[in-house]
Write an enzyme that holds these catalytic residues in place. Sequence first.
Site, PDB file in Angstrom:
ATOM      1  N   ARG A  88       0.826  -1.215   0.000  1.00 23.37           N
ATOM      2  CA  ARG A  88       0.000   0.000   0.000  1.00 23.37           C
ATOM      3  C   ARG A  88       0.851   1.252   0.000  1.00 23.37           C
ATOM      4  NH1 ARG A  88      -4.788  -2.449   2.526  1.00 23.37           N
ATOM      5  NH2 ARG A  88      -6.457  -0.924   2.579  1.00 23.37           N
ATOM      6  N   ARG A 172      -9.720   6.815   4.511  1.00 25.02           N
ATOM      7  CA  ARG A 172      -9.194   5.656   3.766  1.00 25.02           C
ATOM      8  C   ARG A 172      -8.933   6.025   2.312  1.00 25.02           C
ATOM      9  NH1 ARG A 172     -13.575   1.203   5.346  1.00 25.02           N
ATOM     10  NH2 ARG A 172     -12.438  -0.106   3.874  1.00 25.02           N
TER      11      ARG A 172
END
Length: 216
Positions: A88, A172
């Site tokens: 990520r 997020r």
Amino acid sequence: MNLILLGPPGAGKGTQAQLLQRERGLVQLSTGDMLRAAVASGSELGKKAKGIMDKGELVPDALMVGLIRDRIAQPDCAGGFILDGFPRTEAQAKALDQMLAETGKKLDRVIEMEVDEKALTERIVGRYTCAVCGTGYHEKFKRPKVEGVCDVCGSKEFVRRKDDNAETMKTRMAAYRAQTEPLLPYYSGRGVLRKVDGMASMDEVHRQISGVLAGT
Ligand code: AP5
């Protein structure tokens, strides 16, 4: 075959990883699921990760790299794995390159799942999973065949994630844009990136992924 499914929160990474796991025997490595298991067990990792996850921020790279390094060394990953939620950040991508090189493994494909941002919140807010086997459902897009009963294990208990709400979704998404999206050019430059239309139905997305994998 070793794959990465890359896309924003709610893009359908977990849904497609579960289908590929069932169909091809590849092992789904969901870092989100691993962290949630650590939180549930009350381990040191879980204690460190809980507050960060509840806010929708990213858990530090060193913890995530350690988790994946241990996991891909397990014998069940020898036949191939699907990374769902990792890497990520660029630091995680570089660490993955290094661990694959050290273990003589290679990355066959990175599949980007493109989804409109508006659709993501609807997917996230309507999501729930079986409390026993973890099969994923959605209030509108994927209900169990018999209402209130898991299709896979027959359980009648379901859970929702604490971070699955519209407010946390903003954090997020911001984390995805700032830290994960830059991995698209990273993998494109290496010739392994392929795109699928994550807005299509679940079956159609699966067909598109199968088409990509047929060409590897
Ligand atoms: P994680 O669990 O990885 O969450 P995420 O990336 O936000 O992704 P999601 O699991 O929410 O979505 P998904 O793409 O899997 O979609 P799904 O298939 O479920 O991470 C959670 C947290 O852990 C992070 O915020 C972070 O704090 C931490 N973390 C994890 N990994 C980390 C890392 N490497 N580094 C740092 N921190 C890390 O689908 C969503 C819903 O939509 C479902 O209900 C499904 O039924 C439905 N759906 C799926 N496909 C379709 C479709 N084609 N059409 C209609 N509905 C669909």
